[in-house]
Design a protein around this motif. Structure first.
Motif, PDB file in Angstrom:
ATOM      1  N   ALA A   1       0.813  -1.216   0.000  1.00 24.81           N
ATOM      2  CA  ALA A   1       0.000   0.000   0.000  1.00 24.81           C
ATOM      3  C   ALA A   1       0.844   1.262   0.000  1.00 24.81           C
ATOM      4  O   ALA A   1       0.425   2.302  -0.500  1.00 24.81           O
ATOM      5  CB  ALA A   1      -0.920   0.006   1.220  1.00 24.81           C
ATOM      6  N   LEU A   2       2.044   1.179   0.575  1.00 22.41           N
ATOM      7  CA  LEU A   2       2.875   2.375   0.772  1.00 22.41           C
ATOM      8  C   LEU A   2       3.878   2.619  -0.354  1.00 22.41           C
ATOM      9  O   LEU A   2       4.212   3.764  -0.651  1.00 22.41           O
ATOM     10  CB  LEU A   2       3.636   2.260   2.088  1.00 22.41           C
ATOM     11  CG  LEU A   2       2.807   2.417   3.365  1.00 22.41           C
ATOM     12  CD1 LEU A   2       3.630   2.025   4.579  1.00 22.41           C
ATOM     13  CD2 LEU A   2       2.283   3.839   3.502  1.00 22.41           C
ATOM     14  N   ARG A   3       4.391   1.574  -0.957  1.00 22.86           N
ATOM     15  CA  ARG A   3       5.358   1.753  -2.048  1.00 22.86           C
ATOM     16  C   ARG A   3       4.607   1.924  -3.357  1.00 22.86           C
ATOM     17  O   ARG A   3       3.808   1.069  -3.737  1.00 22.86           O
ATOM     18  CB  ARG A   3       6.285   0.541  -2.163  1.00 22.86           C
ATOM     19  CG  ARG A   3       7.167   0.298  -0.972  1.00 22.86           C
ATOM     20  CD  ARG A   3       8.224  -0.741  -1.334  1.00 22.86           C
ATOM     21  NE  ARG A   3       8.814  -1.347  -0.149  1.00 22.86           N
ATOM     22  CZ  ARG A   3       9.844  -2.193  -0.174  1.00 22.86           C
ATOM     23  NH1 ARG A   3      10.382  -2.525  -1.344  1.00 22.86           N
ATOM     24  NH2 ARG A   3      10.317  -2.713   0.942  1.00 22.86           N
ATOM     25  N   GLN A   4       4.855   3.038  -4.039  1.00 20.53           N
ATOM     26  CA  GLN A   4       4.151   3.275  -5.276  1.00 20.53           C
ATOM     27  C   GLN A   4       5.130   3.368  -6.440  1.00 20.53           C
ATOM     28  O   GLN A   4       6.337   3.444  -6.253  1.00 20.53           O
ATOM     29  CB  GLN A   4       3.276   4.523  -5.183  1.00 20.53           C
ATOM     30  CG  GLN A   4       3.974   5.835  -5.399  1.00 20.53           C
ATOM     31  CD  GLN A   4       4.821   6.248  -4.237  1.00 20.53           C
ATOM     32  OE1 GLN A   4       4.559   5.877  -3.102  1.00 20.53           O
ATOM     33  NE2 GLN A   4       5.849   7.007  -4.500  1.00 20.53           N
ATOM     34  N   ALA A   5       4.577   3.329  -7.629  1.00 17.24           N
ATOM     35  CA  ALA A   5       5.393   3.530  -8.823  1.00 17.24           C
ATOM     36  C   ALA A   5       6.041   4.905  -8.752  1.00 17.24           C
ATOM     37  O   ALA A   5       5.387   5.887  -8.405  1.00 17.24           O
ATOM     38  CB  ALA A   5       4.525   3.423 -10.071  1.00 17.24           C
TER      39      ALA A   5
END
Length: 473
Positions: free
Chosen positions: A310-314
């Protein structure tokens, strides 16, 4: 003169803009493209095989792709507020989605200092296009009161759920969209207008330093698209086709933006950061997640939680000749690092009374190491408040005020599959200490749960939207 926010917390780095170099040569243009709900695995450069993203893949090949870029938190308004204010969600004035009737969200307070404030003071032209979601025009959260010279798009998150809305805003004025009634698919696709305004603004302002916050609504639901394109005949559901087409439309628009910079001769003086506002939005078992399997890239969790998925995004940084091409960086950074980064890029020589939890990423973006820090911290107020922190290789999560603290070793277990809290008491105590230190009390965001006024205003906001749409002919 920047508006100032006074914090007396030792964990915050104090920056000050006492002397800023005059606008002119040497200051790069800065574009932050924030895609609403795009996930790492939606893009070919992160492993997606079913959705075409050739422009973002090229951007990754010509720039740096990040594997551990962290959002502000995992829903829209607080993630954007963290990006704009340089504060993590334990200090940020917006820590959850807080709906206001008849239109808009809880506004940034009058004393908030934003990235746009800083860059405008440094001589930059500034614009926000797409979705704002941090306060309506008659409040202190008005984007034009928070450092932006120009705004075009949706002010309100609820309105932005439709890609065929009745209107968009051009600064404070409504631009009515032909053939749209706000309830059904209409004739005018909002993203077309937003993209056109964005490109026009870049063309009109490329001769001096500029900052563009391009908050694209694609691919957030509803999953509506004006043209299914290459996906029209796929043996998929209507929603799956629309989602893939939304991602490819996003990619097309990024390609036009990059091509415009190259045509204008300013690409080598422009930093683009492309990012999602949170990690994966779907369960792997959902209609979209089950087909496009890469969404969380093997990480646990999705939107509205605080696990890594949920926290790491592109996230991709592109600045030809400055950001290393083809680099894949695993070291972490977070949205609240953007403010000190742009201060350094804008040539701030010294700093006074502007607070941030972040650290400048300029050296990191140019090929060096990420800045050292004691910890990263998140909280989210959607229903029961939840908290998380990362310190070194350790990640801790507390899923509610009365919940036990979970502990994971991200170095050996990035999927957070084994809770080590029962056997690592010292690390649990360290995590609890971080969570206590990083949370600044706020009347709107108590760790005990939603306040009565927040529940009341949220219910009124949704009722106002429903009643308005039901009354539309």
């Amino acid at each position: 003169m920047l508006r100032k926010k006074a914090w007396s917390l030792c964990a915050i780095a104090f920056l000050s803009i006492l002397a800023i170099k005059p606008a002119g040569a040497g200051k790069p243009n800065i574009i932050f493209v924030l895609s609403d709900d795009v996930a790492q695995g939606d893009l070919g450069c992160y492993g997606q095989e079913l959705i075409a993203t050739p422009n973002l893949d090229r951007m990754s090949e010509q720039g740096t792709r990040f594997l551990s870029a962290y959002c502000g938190t995992t829903v829209c308004a607080p993630s954007r507020a963290s990006l704009m204010t340089g504060l993590h969600s334990g200090h940020c004035p917006i820590r959850g989605n807080f709906e206001i009737a008849p239109e808009g969200q809880l506004p940034l307070p009058e004393d908030a200092s934003t990235v746009a404030d800083a860059l405008k003071a440094a001589g930059y032209a500034t614009a926000c296009t797409g979705k704002w979601g941090m306060g309506f025009f008659d409040t202190t959260g008005d984007p034009l009161k928070n450092g932006f010279d120009h705004f075009f798009g949706y002010n309100c998150q609820r309105e932005a759920h439709s890609y065929f809305p009745r209107y968009l805003y051009n600064d404070h004025d409504k631009t009515w969209l032909e053939g749209n009634d706000g309830k059904t698919v209409g004739q005018t696709y909002a993203q077309e207008w937003i993209q056109n305004d964005t490109i026009k603004w870049v063309r009109d302002h490329h001769s001096k330093p500029f900052f563009l916050f391009y908050a694209v609504t694609l691919p957030h639901g509803r999953h509506e698209i004006d043209d299914l394109g290459q996906y029209a005949d796929k043996p998929w559901t209507k929603t799956q086709k629309a989602y893939a087409a939304q991602i490819t439309r996003l990619d097309d628009d990024m390609g036009e933006l990059m091509a415009t910079l190259e045509e204008l001769g300013v690409a080598e003086n422009t930093l683009i950061i492309f990012s999602g506002d949170n990690g994966s939005s779907f369960s792997p078992k959902s209609e979209i997640g089950s087909l496009f399997k890469q969404a969380s890239n093997g990480l646990r969790g999705y939107k509205r939680g605080l696990h890594e998925g949920a926290l790491r995004q592109a996230a991709i940084a592109w600045w030809p000749g400055t950001v290393p091409a083809g680099r894949v960086a695993e070291q972490p950074w977070a949205f609240w690092d953007f403010l000190p980064t742009v201060l350094e890029l804008a040539g701030a020589e010294s700093v006074n009374d502007v607070t941030t939890d972040g650290k400048s990423l300029v050296t990191f973006f140019k090929g060096g190491d990420a800045p050292k820090r004691d910890y990263f911290y998140w909280e989210l107020h959607e229903g029961k408040p939840i908290q998380a922190c990362r310190f070194g290789k350790w990640k801790a999560i507390k899923n509610g005020p009365q919940a036990d603290l979970q502990l994971y070793d991200l170095e050996s277990d990035p999927a957070e599959s084994t809770d080590l809290a029962p056997t690592h008491h010292d690390q649990v105590l360290r995590a609890a200490s971080i969570m206590a230190e990083a949370h600044s009390p706020d009347a709107n965001w108590p760790l005990t749960g939603p306040t009565a006024i927040r529940k009341q205003k949220g219910q009124a906001a949704w009722k106002a939207t429903r009643d308005r749409l039901n009354a539309t002919n």
